[in-house]
Design a protein around this motif. Structure first.
Motif, PDB file in Angstrom:
ATOM      1  N   ALA A 205       7.153   9.400   0.695  1.00 35.66           N
ATOM      2  CA  ALA A 205       6.896   8.163   1.431  1.00 35.66           C
ATOM      3  C   ALA A 205       6.230   8.485   2.770  1.00 35.66           C
ATOM      4  O   ALA A 205       6.706   9.357   3.508  1.00 35.66           O
ATOM      5  CB  ALA A 205       8.205   7.418   1.668  1.00 35.66           C
ATOM      6  N   PRO A 206       5.128   7.815   3.076  1.00 36.14           N
ATOM      7  CA  PRO A 206       4.446   8.086   4.345  1.00 36.14           C
ATOM      8  C   PRO A 206       5.224   7.554   5.540  1.00 36.14           C
ATOM      9  O   PRO A 206       6.116   6.708   5.396  1.00 36.14           O
ATOM     10  CB  PRO A 206       3.120   7.343   4.180  1.00 36.14           C
TER      11      PRO A 206
ATOM     12  N   TYR B 139       8.345  -1.133   6.116  1.00 34.93           N
ATOM     13  CA  TYR B 139       6.890  -1.111   6.266  1.00 34.93           C
ATOM     14  C   TYR B 139       6.265  -2.478   6.567  1.00 34.93           C
ATOM     15  O   TYR B 139       5.133  -2.545   7.032  1.00 34.93           O
ATOM     16  CB  TYR B 139       6.234  -0.530   5.008  1.00 34.93           C
TER      17      TYR B 139
ATOM     18  N   GLU C 208       0.810  -1.211   0.000  1.00 31.16           N
ATOM     19  CA  GLU C 208       0.000   0.000   0.000  1.00 31.16           C
ATOM     20  C   GLU C 208       0.850   1.272   0.000  1.00 31.16           C
ATOM     21  O   GLU C 208       0.326   2.363  -0.170  1.00 31.16           O
ATOM     22  CB  GLU C 208      -0.935  -0.017   1.209  1.00 31.16           C
ATOM     23  N   VAL C 209       2.143   1.126   0.174  1.00 31.97           N
ATOM     24  CA  VAL C 209       3.057   2.274   0.194  1.00 31.97           C
ATOM     25  C   VAL C 209       3.842   2.374  -1.113  1.00 31.97           C
ATOM     26  O   VAL C 209       4.334   3.436  -1.484  1.00 31.97           O
ATOM     27  CB  VAL C 209       4.036   2.148   1.392  1.00 31.97           C
TER      28      VAL C 209
ATOM     29  N   LYS D  81       4.347   5.532  -3.585  1.00 27.56           N
ATOM     30  CA  LYS D  81       3.801   6.771  -3.038  1.00 27.56           C
ATOM     31  C   LYS D  81       4.913   7.787  -2.766  1.00 27.56           C
ATOM     32  O   LYS D  81       5.939   7.443  -2.194  1.00 27.56           O
ATOM     33  CB  LYS D  81       3.028   6.495  -1.742  1.00 27.56           C
TER      34      LYS D  81
ATOM     35  N   SER E  98       2.408   2.709   6.843  1.00 25.73           N
ATOM     36  CA  SER E  98       1.457   2.221   5.857  1.00 25.73           C
ATOM     37  C   SER E  98       0.029   2.436   6.345  1.00 25.73           C
ATOM     38  O   SER E  98      -0.234   2.403   7.552  1.00 25.73           O
ATOM     39  CB  SER E  98       1.689   0.725   5.609  1.00 25.73           C
TER      40      SER E  98
END
Length: 358
Positions: free
Chosen positions: A256-257, A326, A249-250, A253, A260
């Motif tokens: 990067a968050p 993650y 789910e990352v 992106k 996750s």
């Protein structure tokens, strides 16, 4: 990840929709069949085109991939066609299904190159080498962080938590009779509650509104609210999937968050090991052996994490930072001895089906 999944099984959105892979490579002087080596697998098999192309160039074989649904369905199909298989190598039979394939005599023994670099804990058939361990992962309940934050509810951590009123109607799992992640989750409850206690657990889970679907893709991509592939259309914030689902789910992106959007209930995990084997009666046995060697090579093993989001079987294979950052690390996954699964699996599945699907 399978089971599993892989996970599966793997078991990620990046693998969805692939039906076959074929590269260039190969030289004259061989029959068409001899130039092609066929890999039979579950739907979640995936590999980088460049990695497959390198094998095709070096070996002279074109790789054809035939996908046969979830792992359980793929194994059942291999048993139905044993002796006259659809391909040369089967990928994706896991430790929950392994005894079924071995008892059916699906495989020709072969010790793949690089097997000595695989930990003994993963080599469940090391006396005969009918199958080769290729990856492993953990089947666990995943949760949609945003849902639980929005509702002010702490996500579940354990099997017991899933029975609590605040989680009523929130969980979707796969059918234990048709899906390797579903079977792994059932086996996890057997390991947690024992041979006498697990049926009562499932009665309570059913009373608490668990939903059952056929396979992983339907559960994760259609029913789970936290799946990016499902675009949030699902209404179940809890799903049986993989400890390695969060990196999926990352992936891609930017920026990067910090974390996750998908979390893992680490007290609900079962260790799944996936194997490959040379199918008895393979039309291209020589090519099948070369393909097994390749699947256990560092080149392929280091491609595994971000293609199928499971851990490589080789201890010397490097795992990418995205995966380690993650993905959830499961220190004490549930396990059952293969001989225990062999002895009880069919009876447990029938019991589970009568309890949950009636």
């Amino acid at each position: 990840m399978s089971t599993t999944s892989r996970i599966t099984a793997t078991a990620v959105a990046a693998a969805v929709g692939m039906t076959a892979l074929a590269g260039c490579g190969g030289t004259g002087g061989e029959s068409t069949n001899a130039k092609t080596v066929t890999l039979v697998s579950h739907d979640s098999f995936n590999a980088s085109k460049s990695v497959l192309a390198a094998f095709e160039k070096e070996s002279g074989y074109k790789v054809k991939v035939l996908k046969g649904g979830d792992a359980g369905k793929a194994v059942n199909q291999a048993i139905l066609t044993k002796g006259n298989p659809q391909g040369d190598v089967l990928f994706g039979i896991d430790n929950t299904l392994l005894s079924r394939g071995l008892s059916a005599g699906l495989f020709t023994p072969y010790k793949a190159k690089g097997l000595d670099d695989v930990p003994e804990a993963l080599r469940l058939d090391q006396d005969q080498n009918r199958v080769t361990p290729l990856d492993y992962g953990d089947i666990c309940v995943n949760y949609d962080r945003e849902y639980f934050t929005r509702h002010g509810i702490a996500p579940p951590k354990s099997f017991d938590d899933l029975l609590k009123p605040q989680y009523k109607g929130l969980l979707v799992t796969e059918n234990a009779a048709t899906s390797s992640p579903g079977l792994a989750f059932q086996l996890a409850t057997v390991a947690a509650y024992g041979n006498d206690g697990w049926p009562d657990y499932w009665k309570k889970l059913r009373a608490n509104g668990v939903e059952v679907v056929d396979g992983w893709e339907q559960a994760y991509n259609e029913r789970f609210s936290g799946s990016a592939a499902g675009k949030g259309k699902g209404d179940k914030p809890l799903v049986v999937s993989y400890a390695s689902s969060p990196p999926v789910e990352v992936l891609g992106k930017k920026p990067a968050p910090k974390e996750s959007p998908v979390g893992v209930a680490t007290g609900t995990c079962f260790r799944q090991i996936e194997f490959g084997g040379l199918l008895r009666g393979a039309k291209n046995e020589k090519g099948g052996k070369a393909l097994l060697d390749f699947l256990l090579s560092r080149r392929f093993q280091e491609d595994v994490p971000l293609q199928m989001f499971v851990n490589p079987a080789r201890r010397d294979a490097k795992v990418p930072e995205l995966f380690t950052r993650y993905g959830a690390t499961i220190d004490k996954p549930m396990t059952l001895a293969p001989e225990t699964i062999t002895k009880n699996r069919e009876r447990w599945i029938k019991q589970w089906s009568s309890l949950v699907l009636k």
